[in-house]
Design an enzyme around this catalytic site. Sequence first.
Site, PDB file in Angstrom:
ATOM      1  N   MET A 155      23.977   9.567   2.400  1.00  0.00           N
ATOM      2  CA  MET A 155      23.762  10.838   3.084  1.00  0.00           C
ATOM      3  C   MET A 155      24.068  10.699   4.576  1.00  0.00           C
ATOM      4  O   MET A 155      24.632  11.609   5.194  1.00  0.00           O
ATOM      5  CB  MET A 155      22.322  11.316   2.871  1.00  0.00           C
ATOM      6  N   LYS A 179     -17.610  -1.356   5.925  1.00  0.00           N
ATOM      7  CA  LYS A 179     -18.040  -2.340   4.936  1.00  0.00           C
ATOM      8  C   LYS A 179     -19.561  -2.364   4.756  1.00  0.00           C
ATOM      9  O   LYS A 179     -20.054  -2.487   3.636  1.00  0.00           O
ATOM     10  CB  LYS A 179     -17.537  -3.738   5.354  1.00  0.00           C
ATOM     11  N   PHE A 208     -11.683  -7.807  13.743  1.00  0.00           N
ATOM     12  CA  PHE A 208     -10.590  -8.251  12.888  1.00  0.00           C
ATOM     13  C   PHE A 208     -10.217  -7.150  11.887  1.00  0.00           C
ATOM     14  O   PHE A 208     -11.071  -6.610  11.215  1.00  0.00           O
ATOM     15  CB  PHE A 208     -10.975  -9.539  12.142  1.00  0.00           C
ATOM     16  N   GLN A 209      -8.951  -6.832  11.833  1.00  0.00           N
ATOM     17  CA  GLN A 209      -8.409  -5.799  10.938  1.00  0.00           C
ATOM     18  C   GLN A 209      -9.051  -4.433  11.161  1.00  0.00           C
ATOM     19  O   GLN A 209      -9.244  -3.670  10.227  1.00  0.00           O
ATOM     20  CB  GLN A 209      -8.531  -6.233   9.474  1.00  0.00           C
ATOM     21  N   GLU A 268       0.824  -1.211   0.000  1.00  0.00           N
ATOM     22  CA  GLU A 268       0.000   0.000   0.000  1.00  0.00           C
ATOM     23  C   GLU A 268       0.857   1.260   0.000  1.00  0.00           C
ATOM     24  O   GLU A 268       0.452   2.296  -0.529  1.00  0.00           O
ATOM     25  CB  GLU A 268      -0.952   0.008   1.199  1.00  0.00           C
TER      26      GLU A 268
HETATM   27  C1  LIG Z   1      12.289   6.017   5.638  1.00  0.00           C
HETATM   28  C2  LIG Z   1      13.564   6.714   5.945  1.00  0.00           C
HETATM   29  N1  LIG Z   1      14.419   6.177   6.847  1.00  0.00           N
HETATM   30  C3  LIG Z   1      15.583   6.802   7.119  1.00  0.00           C
HETATM   31  C4  LIG Z   1      15.913   7.972   6.502  1.00  0.00           C
HETATM   32  C5  LIG Z   1      17.222   8.668   6.838  1.00  0.00           C
HETATM   33  N2  LIG Z   1      18.077   8.750   5.645  1.00  0.00           N
HETATM   34  C6  LIG Z   1      18.158   9.860   4.876  1.00  0.00           C
HETATM   35  S1  LIG Z   1      19.145   9.677   3.556  1.00  0.00           S
HETATM   36  C7  LIG Z   1      19.544   8.110   4.016  1.00  0.00           C
HETATM   37  C8  LIG Z   1      20.489   7.280   3.196  1.00  0.00           C
HETATM   38  C9  LIG Z   1      19.903   6.880   1.903  1.00  0.00           C
HETATM   39  O1  LIG Z   1      20.737   5.918   1.299  1.00  0.00           O
HETATM   40  P1  LIG Z   1      20.554   5.565  -0.204  1.00  0.00           P
HETATM   41  O2  LIG Z   1      19.146   5.304  -0.514  1.00  0.00           O
HETATM   42  O3  LIG Z   1      21.515   4.511  -0.584  1.00  0.00           O
HETATM   43  O4  LIG Z   1      20.917   6.955  -0.940  1.00  0.00           O
HETATM   44  P2  LIG Z   1      22.348   7.695  -0.986  1.00  0.00           P
HETATM   45  O5  LIG Z   1      22.346   8.730   0.083  1.00  0.00           O
HETATM   46  O6  LIG Z   1      23.397   6.678  -0.775  1.00  0.00           O
HETATM   47  O7  LIG Z   1      22.369   8.310  -2.352  1.00  0.00           O
HETATM   48  C10 LIG Z   1      18.891   7.760   5.198  1.00  0.00           C
HETATM   49  C11 LIG Z   1      19.038   6.468   5.880  1.00  0.00           C
HETATM   50  C12 LIG Z   1      14.980   8.497   5.587  1.00  0.00           C
HETATM   51  N3  LIG Z   1      15.175   9.643   4.958  1.00  0.00           N
HETATM   52  N4  LIG Z   1      13.829   7.851   5.311  1.00  0.00           N
END
Ligand SMILES: Cc1ncc(C[n+]2csc(CCOP(=O)(O)OP(=O)(O)O)c2C)c(N)n1
Lengths: 578, 176
Positions: free
Chosen positions: A490, A181, A131-132, A69
């Site tokens: 990042m 529902k 349920f659900q 979803e």
């Molecule tokens: C759902 C979620 N969890 C954690 C984060 C924190 N976060 C921001 S950027 C990042 C790294 C992303 O890694 P990747 O997808 O490999 O992209 P890159 O920065 O390596 O280009 C994280 C963990 C986030 N933004 N969203």
Amino acid sequence: MTPRVQPSLPAEPGERAQSPSILTGAQMLVESLRAENVEVIFGYPGGAVLPVYDALYQCGIPHILTRHEQGSIHAAEGYARVTGRPGVVIATSGPGATNLVTGLTDAMMDSLPLVVFTGQVATKVIGTDAFQEASILGITMPVTKHSYQVQDVRELPMVIKEAFHIASTGRPGPVLIDLPKDIANARGSFDYSKPVRIPGYQPTFIPNSLQIKKVAQALRNAKRPLILAGAGVLHAHATEELLELVESTQIPVTNTLLGLGSFPGDHPLFLGMAGMHGTYAANMAIYDCDVLVNIGARFDDRLTGNLEHFARRATVVHIDIDPAEIGKNVPTDIPVVGDAKQAITMLLEDGLSMTDAAAWREKLHEFKVAYPFWYRPDSERLKPQRMIEIIHEETSGEAVVVTDVGQHQMWAAQYFPFRAPGRWVTSGGLGTMGFGLPAAIGAQLGLPDAPVFAVVGDGGFQMTMQELAVIVEYQIPVKVVVLNNRSLGMVRQWQEFFHGRRYSESLIPVQPDFVKLADAYGIPAFQAQNEAEATEKIQLALATPGPVLIDCHVPSSENVYPMVAPGSGIHEMVGVTP
Amino acid sequence: MNRVLTVLVNNRMGVLNRITGLFLKRGFNIQSITVGPTETDGVSRMTIVIGADDERIVEQVIKQLHKQIDVLKVMDITEQQIVARELLLIKVNSSVQNRAEVMALIEPFRASIIDVGRESVTVQATGRPDKVDALIALLRPYGVRELARTGVTAFPRDSDTVNEVIRLNKGSMLPI
Ligand SMILES: Cc1ncc(C[n+]2csc(CCOP(=O)(O)OP(=O)(O)O)c2C)c(N)n1
Ligand SMILES: [Mg+2]
């Protein structure tokens, strides 16, 4: 209108003949979507929405079965972002509904119009932990623009009509309709022609002309004016008006992350994106300007940096359709509440002419030339920044770029000059990893003829990569570009800068073979290790009619520059030059 | 400083959640909140008292309240001339011997005894919150067994001629 009744519905034929406008709630839902000219539905079935899916069966409105979803709702966001029309989502009660929470929050933050239907347990058992059952109204109240739980089938057509109206007018946002529902099975008369009347909802569309006069006056006296254009310009379809305003006044322009595409990225007066990873020219312009005209941006902290230094000497003009944004973060001298297109048009009618700011334009132009975004080219290894440039070159800038969240997102924003609206889809406010692939699916369905690229990181891709099944099944020709740095780049960058290079849980030595993964789904896939391979594979991808995946092996140690460190002022950038 | 907001809302399911949710989001503690019907069918009035020092944040919350689809009108009536009343029920220790004393004490407040037990009396009082505070202070020495206040309900006065600015913060301690 004549409702189309499905042969599979339990309605009695005789009954239908007598009163053709008596429908079940589920049928009403379908007819309402038809009346709203909904082109596509994103969803996932389950017990509580069985009546709805029965009514949808062969109803003629395409339905995309995502594999989660969360995928449905991000796809609906991508669709809404590029078309400006509400994205429609259906999910079942309980877990189906709770899987939508991230997407609702994302859409709320980035002002995307969505109409989201959730199934609910029957009214007589609501509140009994049936349920659900999940109290989805309670769970989602802070992350929806509005929400309804339908208590009586006779209300349903008006609820849906209101939902579409609320989602797509004023400041757009997600509206949720929780449909028990038994209400979906109950019958009532269907009439979609009644006008919507919502006394508590009257967004200001036309700005106050006195305020516009004040803005014009401030601009006439300005020596260092600057326009900051946000996504509000895109929502209002005001890009042409903005261009006209800039051409006649010669005021330099910068964009927020979400505002990219609202002003031509190759225009001489464009300074580039501002903010944490913005250009030197744009950030210094904000720091030094004497009149800042914010059109449809909300002064997010990733844009402003330390507020003390943000536009510190400027008369701040804030044009926003949402009065609650004005003065929230940055004290505003001239507030203008209303639609961006209306506001700019009124400014143009005021007969603004060229501003007396030649020296300012000259200085910013020098900054722009002297301090562009930079990276160290590498003949052996593919640089992620270069990959974005290749996509730009090989599509002549026509690509629709949809990103996930992380370094690759910032590089896409920096290295792809967006010349037109509707080509940039990213999760800005919430920064939702996992957004990219499903949002690209929605964007492609909204723009069937455009080359759509999902530029994703190896981390975020794995949060929603199950949606690869969707691009195969429906032959949605999204080109997936994984900027694979084998790290949560990042996070790694912040650890390098601010946590003594202790790379805690940000390096991922073991990644799946994304080429084999795509292969398992039946998607043509290639690897690219260097620039030559990358160009070749992009050309190949563009020549392939269906979906393609390119696994780009890029260095792990690359950083996004320049950067305004958290807590720093917008003028205190690091890594402006190599 | 306390601020008094009156909010006219559609009397729909969940509307109270929507309102209180906004205060939660901004990290405001609600001092009191009262809700009840108004002269218009389907419309309720909420009177919300919040403690807040930063005017900008208060303004922000008011704007957020305005944005709610079920909110019809929001007014910050703190600085206005208002009529504001609160109901107090208080059960204090009282034996037969000192009952007359308690009655004499509450008399100037136009409060009344609405229930009598062997060892206690229950007093009901209505008035401005400062009056209610004063009455509680007087009764406290007898030993409070149970206390319930409704919170303020209020709206602006009609006549501007009445020069009585009621501020919940620095109202006089005298009973009305
Ligand atoms: C759902 C979620 N969890 C954690 C984060 C924190 N976060 C921001 S950027 C990042 C790294 C992303 O890694 P990747 O997808 O490999 O992209 P890159 O920065 O390596 O280009 C994280 C963990 C986030 N933004 N969203
Ligand atoms: Mg990565």
